[in-house]
Structures are given as C-alpha cells and as structure tokens.
Design a protein around this motif. Structure first.
Motif, PDB file in Angstrom:
ATOM      1  N   PHE A 194      -8.574  -3.910   0.317  1.00 28.15           N
ATOM      2  CA  PHE A 194      -8.429  -2.617  -0.351  1.00 28.15           C
ATOM      3  C   PHE A 194      -7.380  -2.721  -1.451  1.00 28.15           C
ATOM      4  O   PHE A 194      -6.192  -2.793  -1.171  1.00 28.15           O
ATOM      5  CB  PHE A 194      -8.039  -1.539   0.661  1.00 28.15           C
ATOM      6  CG  PHE A 194      -8.981  -1.487   1.836  1.00 28.15           C
ATOM      7  CD1 PHE A 194     -10.227  -0.900   1.735  1.00 28.15           C
ATOM      8  CD2 PHE A 194      -8.632  -2.067   3.050  1.00 28.15           C
ATOM      9  CE1 PHE A 194     -11.106  -0.869   2.802  1.00 28.15           C
ATOM     10  CE2 PHE A 194      -9.504  -2.047   4.134  1.00 28.15           C
ATOM     11  CZ  PHE A 194     -10.746  -1.447   4.009  1.00 28.15           C
ATOM     12  N   CYS A 240       0.850  -1.187   0.000  1.00 27.41           N
ATOM     13  CA  CYS A 240       0.000   0.000   0.000  1.00 27.41           C
ATOM     14  C   CYS A 240       0.887   1.240   0.000  1.00 27.41           C
ATOM     15  O   CYS A 240       2.004   1.193   0.500  1.00 27.41           O
ATOM     16  CB  CYS A 240      -0.855  -0.054   1.282  1.00 27.41           C
ATOM     17  SG  CYS A 240      -1.862   1.391   1.611  1.00 27.41           S
ATOM     18  N   LYS A 268     -12.374   2.626   5.426  1.00 24.21           N
ATOM     19  CA  LYS A 268     -12.195   3.087   4.060  1.00 24.21           C
ATOM     20  C   LYS A 268     -10.909   2.575   3.406  1.00 24.21           C
ATOM     21  O   LYS A 268     -10.829   2.475   2.196  1.00 24.21           O
ATOM     22  CB  LYS A 268     -12.179   4.627   4.005  1.00 24.21           C
ATOM     23  CG  LYS A 268     -13.547   5.227   4.158  1.00 24.21           C
ATOM     24  CD  LYS A 268     -14.382   4.923   2.929  1.00 24.21           C
ATOM     25  CE  LYS A 268     -15.754   5.528   2.999  1.00 24.21           C
ATOM     26  NZ  LYS A 268     -16.802   4.696   2.474  1.00 24.21           N
ATOM     27  N   TRP A 269      -9.873   2.323   4.191  1.00 20.88           N
ATOM     28  CA  TRP A 269      -8.595   1.938   3.585  1.00 20.88           C
ATOM     29  C   TRP A 269      -7.686   1.324   4.641  1.00 20.88           C
ATOM     30  O   TRP A 269      -7.993   1.334   5.825  1.00 20.88           O
ATOM     31  CB  TRP A 269      -7.926   3.163   2.944  1.00 20.88           C
ATOM     32  CG  TRP A 269      -6.966   2.771   1.868  1.00 20.88           C
ATOM     33  CD1 TRP A 269      -5.599   2.821   1.938  1.00 20.88           C
ATOM     34  CD2 TRP A 269      -7.274   2.250   0.569  1.00 20.88           C
ATOM     35  NE1 TRP A 269      -5.055   2.363   0.751  1.00 20.88           N
ATOM     36  CE2 TRP A 269      -6.060   2.008  -0.110  1.00 20.88           C
ATOM     37  CE3 TRP A 269      -8.473   1.953  -0.097  1.00 20.88           C
ATOM     38  CZ2 TRP A 269      -5.994   1.481  -1.396  1.00 20.88           C
ATOM     39  CZ3 TRP A 269      -8.405   1.441  -1.383  1.00 20.88           C
ATOM     40  CH2 TRP A 269      -7.185   1.213  -2.018  1.00 20.88           C
ATOM     41  N   ASN A 270      -6.554   0.827   4.179  1.00 13.74           N
ATOM     42  CA  ASN A 270      -5.538   0.270   5.072  1.00 13.74           C
ATOM     43  C   ASN A 270      -5.001   1.339   6.016  1.00 13.74           C
ATOM     44  O   ASN A 270      -4.994   2.509   5.685  1.00 13.74           O
ATOM     45  CB  ASN A 270      -4.374  -0.287   4.244  1.00 13.74           C
ATOM     46  CG  ASN A 270      -4.836  -1.351   3.281  1.00 13.74           C
ATOM     47  OD1 ASN A 270      -5.498  -2.301   3.680  1.00 13.74           O
ATOM     48  ND2 ASN A 270      -4.514  -1.202   2.015  1.00 13.74           N
TER      49      ASN A 270
END
Length: 163
Positions: free
Chosen positions: A68, A37, A124-126
């Motif tokens: 994600f 990521c 929503k995300w890492n």
C-alpha cells in the motif's frame, strides 16, 4: 481440507519459522503493519494494549507489508529498528509479506477467507486487524482506521472468556 489457524506458520523478523500453534490458548490480534504510513502511530497503541494484556494471554502479531503506497520499503533490519526505536514494539513481528494478490501469505489468506471485509476479502490498507479467540477461531475484523484502544473491549471480553 482447509487449514486451521494453528496449522499455519510464518517467518519472524529474525528469520525463524514460527508455528501459529505456539499461540494456542492466547487471544491473538494479527495486524498488517507499515512504518511509513499515516496510521503508523498505531504501533504505539498496539504496544500499549500488548503491555496491558500480555500477562492475561494477549499476543499481537505484526506483519509488515509494502503493498500500500510503498510504505514499508525497508528490509528486516530497518523494519526491526524502526519498530523498536520509534515505537518500542515488543510484540512479535514477522517478515514482510503480501496480504493481497497471488503471493498472499497463508495467514492472511486464511483470515480473509474467514472474515471478509466491507469490500469483500481484499485488504484495503495497512493496519487491518484480525482478532482470534483463544481457540484459534477468527472472531472479528477491524478497519485500518480503527484505533487499537477501540478494540480493547473486544479483547477484554475474549480474555474474560478464556479464564
């Protein structure tokens, strides 16, 4: 009855069941991680925080997640090697989990219920981070882009209360 943080458990990267109760009395930072990521360099900041404050009672718990952008495609061995070799991670890492959807891990189900985010409870995300005080009470949720060093004042405040 709703479960408390200390009643939950998770499987470590080494395949062992770890009760969250084993972190009783510690300030806990729970993070959903990924090794491919744009935010992955945060591992370094998390490790720095951990090294600086672990003797005062901080523990960081990393939960790899592949929900994600397919940014955690590897298995246990790849995740463990990536964390260790690339970032020198020494804080506890757990098995790959889901943080959203039907198979959301109980730890994240609990934390999301206690600390909803800007867009509801969904992650929503890492690198979404949850800070839990030394009594097992979730106190603050941080966005993925919040760098670990920006969380340090909150951690220090909770560690000071703990003394």
């Amino acid at each position: 009855m709703e479960k408390e943080f200390y009643q939950l458990s998770a499987t470590s990267l080494q395949g062992k069941q770890v009760p969250m109760e084993s972190y009783k009395g510690k300030v806990v930072l729970v993070v959903n991680t990924a090794s491919k990521c744009g935010l992955t360099p945060q591992y370094e900041g998390l490790e720095t925080l951990y090294q600086k404050h672990k003797d005062e009672g901080l523990v960081i718990l990393g939960f790899p997640c592949n929900q994600f952008g397919n940014q955690e495609p590897g298995g246990r061995k790849e995740i463990e090697e990536g964390c260790l070799i690339n970032y020198g991670v020494s804080f506890p890492m757990f098995d790959k989990i889901d943080v959203n959807g039907d198979n959301t891990h109980p730890v994240f189900k609990y934390l999301k219920a206690k600390l909803g985010g800007l867009f509801g409870t969904r992650i929503k995300w890492n690198f979404t981070k949850f800070l839990i005080d030394s009594n097992g009470k979730p106190v603050k949720r941080f966005a993925p882009i919040t760098k670990p060093e920006k969380i340090e004042p909150y951690i220090e405040q909770l560690l000071a209360k703990k003394q």
